[in-house]
Design a protein around this motif. Structure first.
Motif, PDB file in Angstrom:
ATOM      1  N   MET A   1      -0.491  -8.620   2.925  1.00  0.00           N
ATOM      2  CA  MET A   1       0.021  -7.256   2.874  1.00  0.00           C
ATOM      3  C   MET A   1       0.687  -7.053   1.499  1.00  0.00           C
ATOM      4  SD  MET A   1       2.652  -5.383   5.550  1.00  0.00           S
ATOM      5  CE  MET A   1       1.670  -5.698   6.983  1.00  0.00           C
ATOM      6  N   ASP A   2       0.261  -6.011   0.798  1.00  0.00           N
ATOM      7  CA  ASP A   2       0.848  -5.768  -0.525  1.00  0.00           C
ATOM      8  C   ASP A   2       2.174  -4.999  -0.395  1.00  0.00           C
ATOM      9  OD1 ASP A   2       0.353  -2.995  -0.349  1.00  0.00           O
ATOM     10  OD2 ASP A   2      -1.483  -3.099  -1.522  1.00  0.00           O
ATOM     11  N   MET A   3       2.819  -4.745  -1.515  1.00  0.00           N
ATOM     12  CA  MET A   3       4.147  -4.122  -1.516  1.00  0.00           C
ATOM     13  C   MET A   3       4.131  -2.708  -0.925  1.00  0.00           C
ATOM     14  SD  MET A   3       6.195  -6.395  -2.450  1.00  0.00           S
ATOM     15  CE  MET A   3       7.680  -5.469  -2.751  1.00  0.00           C
ATOM     16  N   VAL A   4       3.093  -1.940  -1.225  1.00  0.00           N
ATOM     17  CA  VAL A   4       3.005  -0.585  -0.681  1.00  0.00           C
ATOM     18  C   VAL A   4       2.893  -0.647   0.839  1.00  0.00           C
ATOM     19  CG1 VAL A   4       1.599   1.515  -0.570  1.00  0.00           C
ATOM     20  CG2 VAL A   4       2.013   0.412  -2.773  1.00  0.00           C
ATOM     21  N   GLU A   5       2.032  -1.529   1.327  1.00  0.00           N
ATOM     22  CA  GLU A   5       1.871  -1.681   2.777  1.00  0.00           C
ATOM     23  C   GLU A   5       3.178  -2.120   3.432  1.00  0.00           C
ATOM     24  OE1 GLU A   5      -2.776  -2.954   3.320  1.00  0.00           O
ATOM     25  OE2 GLU A   5      -1.407  -4.420   2.422  1.00  0.00           O
ATOM     26  N   LYS A   6       3.864  -3.067   2.818  1.00  0.00           N
ATOM     27  CA  LYS A   6       5.147  -3.534   3.358  1.00  0.00           C
ATOM     28  C   LYS A   6       6.177  -2.412   3.384  1.00  0.00           C
ATOM     29  CE  LYS A   6       4.703  -8.376   2.066  1.00  0.00           C
ATOM     30  NZ  LYS A   6       5.188  -9.453   1.209  1.00  0.00           N
ATOM     31  N   GLU A   7       6.234  -1.640   2.313  1.00  0.00           N
ATOM     32  CA  GLU A   7       7.199  -0.540   2.234  1.00  0.00           C
ATOM     33  C   GLU A   7       6.933   0.493   3.322  1.00  0.00           C
ATOM     34  OE1 GLU A   7       9.967   2.375   1.319  1.00  0.00           O
ATOM     35  OE2 GLU A   7       9.962   0.246   0.873  1.00  0.00           O
TER      36      GLU A   7
END
Length: 69
Positions: A1-7
């Motif tokens: 999961m990338d940062m955008v997905e995590k956010e």
């Protein structure tokens, strides 16, 4: 999961609540303005409007409107 997905995942509940509040507020306004309104019909029409507006946003995304937003 990338940062955008995590956010976005971290804000999932807040986003869901905002969508629910949008729906409920507009249902309430409909009932205030048209007390005898058929609530089921109003709910279905409101969802149709929301879906149409989401489709417009999706088209804007595909057209690149939100690149470097």
């Amino acid at each position: 999961m990338d940062m955008v997905e995590k956010e976005l995942e971290s804000r999932r509940k807040a986003i869901a609540k905002e969508v629910e509040l949008l729906f409920k507020a507009n249902m309430k306004f409909t009932n205030w303005d048209v007390p005898e309104a058929d609530d089921t019909k109003a709910a279905k029409l409101l969802i149709k409007i929301i879906k149409e507006e989401i489709a417009k946003i999706e088209a804007d995304i595909e057209a690149g409107k939100y690149e470097n937003y």
